[in-house]
Design a protein around this motif. Structure first.
Motif, mmCIF file in Angstrom:
data_model
loop_
_atom_site.group_PDB
_atom_site.id
_atom_site.type_symbol
_atom_site.label_atom_id
_atom_site.label_comp_id
_atom_site.label_asym_id
_atom_site.label_seq_id
_atom_site.Cartn_x
_atom_site.Cartn_y
_atom_site.Cartn_z
ATOM 1 N N PRO A 218 14.826 -9.230 -44.660
ATOM 2 C CA PRO A 218 14.755 -7.767 -44.484
ATOM 3 C C PRO A 218 14.494 -7.036 -45.794
ATOM 4 C CG PRO A 218 16.676 -8.709 -43.374
ATOM 5 C CD PRO A 218 16.105 -9.792 -44.226
ATOM 6 N N ASP A 219 13.852 -5.881 -45.683
ATOM 7 C CA ASP A 219 13.633 -5.026 -46.844
ATOM 8 C C ASP A 219 14.956 -4.485 -47.373
ATOM 9 O OD1 ASP A 219 10.905 -5.337 -46.568
ATOM 10 O OD2 ASP A 219 10.643 -3.483 -45.425
ATOM 11 N N THR A 220 14.933 -4.045 -48.606
ATOM 12 C CA THR A 220 16.094 -3.332 -49.145
ATOM 13 C C THR A 220 16.242 -2.011 -48.390
ATOM 14 O OG1 THR A 220 14.798 -2.175 -50.823
ATOM 15 C CG2 THR A 220 15.708 -4.345 -51.423
ATOM 16 N N LEU A 221 17.428 -1.438 -48.433
ATOM 17 C CA LEU A 221 17.675 -0.182 -47.729
ATOM 18 C C LEU A 221 16.699 0.897 -48.169
ATOM 19 C CD1 LEU A 221 19.438 1.426 -45.762
ATOM 20 C CD2 LEU A 221 20.957 1.965 -47.691
ATOM 21 N N HIS A 222 16.352 0.908 -49.447
ATOM 22 C CA HIS A 222 15.428 1.900 -49.991
ATOM 23 C C HIS A 222 14.073 1.848 -49.291
ATOM 24 C CE1 HIS A 222 13.686 4.457 -53.185
ATOM 25 N NE2 HIS A 222 12.615 3.696 -53.048
ATOM 26 N N ASN A 223 13.626 0.646 -48.925
ATOM 27 C CA ASN A 223 12.298 0.467 -48.332
ATOM 28 C C ASN A 223 12.307 0.375 -46.813
ATOM 29 O OD1 ASN A 223 10.823 0.436 -50.785
ATOM 30 N ND2 ASN A 223 11.500 -1.665 -51.155
ATOM 31 N N GLN A 224 13.484 0.374 -46.206
ATOM 32 C CA GLN A 224 13.548 0.312 -44.753
ATOM 33 C C GLN A 224 13.158 1.648 -44.132
ATOM 34 O OE1 GLN A 224 17.438 -0.990 -43.559
ATOM 35 N NE2 GLN A 224 17.217 -3.009 -44.508
ATOM 36 N N GLN A 225 12.554 1.575 -42.971
ATOM 37 C CA GLN A 225 12.212 2.771 -42.204
ATOM 38 C C GLN A 225 13.331 3.024 -41.197
ATOM 39 O OE1 GLN A 225 8.277 2.464 -40.515
ATOM 40 N NE2 GLN A 225 7.551 1.198 -42.202
ATOM 41 N N GLN A 226 13.953 4.190 -41.290
ATOM 42 C CA GLN A 226 15.027 4.526 -40.360
ATOM 43 C C GLN A 226 15.037 6.031 -40.108
ATOM 44 O OE1 GLN A 226 18.861 2.671 -40.767
ATOM 45 N NE2 GLN A 226 18.132 1.293 -42.358
ATOM 46 N N GLN A 227 15.390 6.384 -38.878
ATOM 47 C CA GLN A 227 15.485 7.798 -38.556
ATOM 48 C C GLN A 227 16.434 8.017 -37.379
ATOM 49 O OE1 GLN A 227 11.703 9.756 -38.202
ATOM 50 N NE2 GLN A 227 12.581 11.598 -39.068
ATOM 51 N N ILE A 228 17.214 9.082 -37.464
ATOM 52 C CA ILE A 228 18.171 9.450 -36.422
ATOM 53 C C ILE A 228 17.705 10.739 -35.761
ATOM 54 C CG2 ILE A 228 20.547 10.109 -35.921
ATOM 55 C CD1 ILE A 228 21.350 8.507 -38.437
ATOM 56 N N PHE A 229 17.611 10.693 -34.431
ATOM 57 C CA PHE A 229 17.229 11.875 -33.661
ATOM 58 C C PHE A 229 18.414 12.410 -32.870
ATOM 59 C CE2 PHE A 229 12.985 10.469 -34.483
ATOM 60 C CZ PHE A 229 12.172 11.587 -34.318
ATOM 61 N N VAL A 230 18.574 13.713 -32.882
ATOM 62 C CA VAL A 230 19.404 14.402 -31.903
ATOM 63 C C VAL A 230 18.456 14.791 -30.777
ATOM 64 C CG1 VAL A 230 20.903 16.369 -31.441
ATOM 65 C CG2 VAL A 230 20.969 15.236 -33.681
ATOM 66 N N ALA A 231 18.745 14.333 -29.554
ATOM 67 C CA ALA A 231 17.772 14.479 -28.474
ATOM 68 C C ALA A 231 18.431 14.971 -27.196
ATOM 69 C CB ALA A 231 17.063 13.151 -28.211
ATOM 70 N N THR A 232 17.639 15.658 -26.385
ATOM 71 C CA THR A 232 18.076 16.181 -25.098
ATOM 72 C C THR A 232 17.111 15.724 -24.015
ATOM 73 O OG1 THR A 232 19.073 18.154 -26.074
ATOM 74 C CG2 THR A 232 18.508 18.276 -23.750
ATOM 75 N N ASP A 233 17.656 15.282 -22.877
ATOM 76 C CA ASP A 233 16.860 14.976 -21.691
ATOM 77 C C ASP A 233 17.179 16.013 -20.617
ATOM 78 O OD1 ASP A 233 15.545 12.292 -22.254
ATOM 79 O OD2 ASP A 233 17.637 11.824 -22.677
ATOM 80 N N LEU A 234 16.141 16.552 -19.985
ATOM 81 C CA LEU A 234 16.306 17.502 -18.891
ATOM 82 C C LEU A 234 15.905 16.806 -17.595
ATOM 83 C CD1 LEU A 234 14.808 20.706 -20.572
ATOM 84 C CD2 LEU A 234 17.196 19.944 -20.504
ATOM 85 N N ASN A 235 16.885 16.506 -16.764
ATOM 86 C CA ASN A 235 16.655 15.749 -15.532
ATOM 87 C C ASN A 235 16.443 16.724 -14.372
ATOM 88 O OD1 ASN A 235 17.251 13.169 -16.900
ATOM 89 N ND2 ASN A 235 19.317 14.003 -17.014
ATOM 90 N N VAL A 236 15.323 17.448 -14.415
ATOM 91 C CA VAL A 236 15.085 18.506 -13.436
ATOM 92 C C VAL A 236 14.658 17.957 -12.078
ATOM 93 C CG1 VAL A 236 14.526 20.190 -15.219
ATOM 94 C CG2 VAL A 236 12.698 18.787 -14.261
ATOM 95 N N SER A 237 14.082 16.739 -12.066
ATOM 96 C CA SER A 237 13.598 16.137 -10.832
ATOM 97 C C SER A 237 13.229 14.688 -11.110
ATOM 98 C CB SER A 237 12.370 16.899 -10.319
ATOM 99 O OG SER A 237 11.666 16.145 -9.345
ATOM 100 N N PRO A 238 13.357 13.780 -10.113
ATOM 101 C CA PRO A 238 12.875 12.403 -10.306
ATOM 102 C C PRO A 238 11.385 12.324 -10.615
ATOM 103 C CG PRO A 238 14.314 12.527 -8.387
ATOM 104 C CD PRO A 238 14.043 13.944 -8.808
ATOM 105 N N LYS A 239 10.640 13.377 -10.279
ATOM 106 C CA LYS A 239 9.207 13.381 -10.574
ATOM 107 C C LYS A 239 8.908 13.635 -12.046
ATOM 108 C CE LYS A 239 7.375 14.997 -6.120
ATOM 109 N NZ LYS A 239 6.580 16.064 -5.459
ATOM 110 N N TRP A 240 9.859 14.269 -12.754
ATOM 111 C CA TRP A 240 9.580 14.752 -14.096
ATOM 112 C C TRP A 240 10.426 14.043 -15.136
ATOM 113 C CZ3 TRP A 240 5.642 17.946 -15.313
ATOM 114 C CH2 TRP A 240 5.054 18.657 -14.273
ATOM 115 N N GLU A 241 9.862 13.904 -16.327
ATOM 116 C CA GLU A 241 10.587 13.407 -17.494
ATOM 117 C C GLU A 241 10.390 14.405 -18.625
ATOM 118 O OE1 GLU A 241 10.828 9.505 -20.424
ATOM 119 O OE2 GLU A 241 9.034 9.859 -19.207
#
Length: 276
Positions: A218-241
């Motif tokens: 594995p790469d060192t921490l400095h060279n690793q690609q990492q990202q944290i997302f705060v995310a929301t899902d809206l479940n308005v209908s089974p037809k939609w994502e």
């Protein structure tokens, strides 16, 4: 790619702590493959047969890499639009196809590449305690967006719903078939998600994306690609994502800020009753 209802069990505080460990998606300052075209942690479900899922993945990098490195365009102020088409084949398999595009001042709107992705899952009739599926993705991207022009990915997917809580893990393996990393062997690029249903419509939590480099070194921490997302899902209908998120990159090799959205619509081609 597919909405799933979420899990319940552990306390919100403990899961939020776990979620902080989980989320991210990164791009390095070196000329490694840029992967922020479809920023998503997959659930184990597949699209039902005779159904077509059409998704538009949009993301913009307000704060990213600002220089051309080894002929690769910088990511700062790049906007990506990705069309994903997924057709359900059987009750345990599907086939997906991607068209990647990019827009940036000085370059205009450009085609980036295409990928194809077959996927299979463990049928419901097996009654496993968790959802399990496996996708494999192969495709081409232009060298000005990724020096590794032909790549392959194998993505195991495990998810679980428990009450109001939902958990998913995607420990993906990646391989370059043409480009500077062709002799690097398998890379490890995990993703994970934890979210909570605050209502029948609104779910929110954390998504984590990473590229740790070679599986055996594995790469060192400095060279690793990492990202944290705060995310929301809206479940308005089974037809939609609908998925909306903001991602922060905590390592030096990461684009430091990305905003993303996913809008999907399911179309039923069968003669049975349509999805509500």
């Amino acid at each position: 790619m597919h909405n799933t209802t979420k899990p319940g069990g552990p306390s919100f505080a403990s899961c939020a702590k776990g979620g902080l460990f989980f989320g991210l998606f990164l791009l390095t300052l070196s000329a490694r493959a840029q992967g922020n075209y479809e920023i998503q942690v997959y659930g184990a479900d597949t699209v039902e047969p005779r159904n077509l899922m059409v998704e538009l993945h949009s993301n913009f990098t307000p704060e990213g890499q600002k220089y051309v490195i080894d002929g690769v365009y910088p990511t700062n102020h790049q906007e990506h639009e990705t069309l994903e088409l997924t057709e359900g084949l059987t009750n345990w398999s599907e086939l997906g196809f991607y068209v990647f595009t990019s827009e940036q001042a000085g370059h205009g709107v450009q085609w980036v590449g295409d990928h194809i992705r077959p996927r299979v899952r463990v049928p419901d009739s097996w009654h496993w305690p968790v959802g399990v599926s496996l996708s494999t993705e192969i495709g081409y991207q232009r060298a000005v967006y990724s020096p590794d022009t032909w790549t392959w990915e194998l993505r195991p997917i495990v998810d679980k719903t428990a009450g109001h809580w939902y958990f998913a893990v995607n420990p993906a393996l990646e391989r370059t078939w043409h480009g500077p990393d062709v002799n690097q062997g398998l890379g490890f690029a995990p993703g994970a998600k934890i979210s909570y249903d605050f209502s029948n419509v609104v779910s929110a939590g954390f998504e984590y994306y990473a590229d740790y480099g070679r599986l055996t070194s594995p790469d060192t921490l400095h060279n690793q690609q990492q990202q944290i997302f705060v995310a929301t899902d809206l479940n308005v209908s089974p037809k939609w994502e609908i998925n909306i998120g903001v991602g922060l990159g905590p390592t030096a090799a990461t684009d430091h800020l990305i905003v993303k959205g996913i809008l999907g619509r399911r179309f039923d081609w069968g003669h049975h009753s349509p999805v509500d």
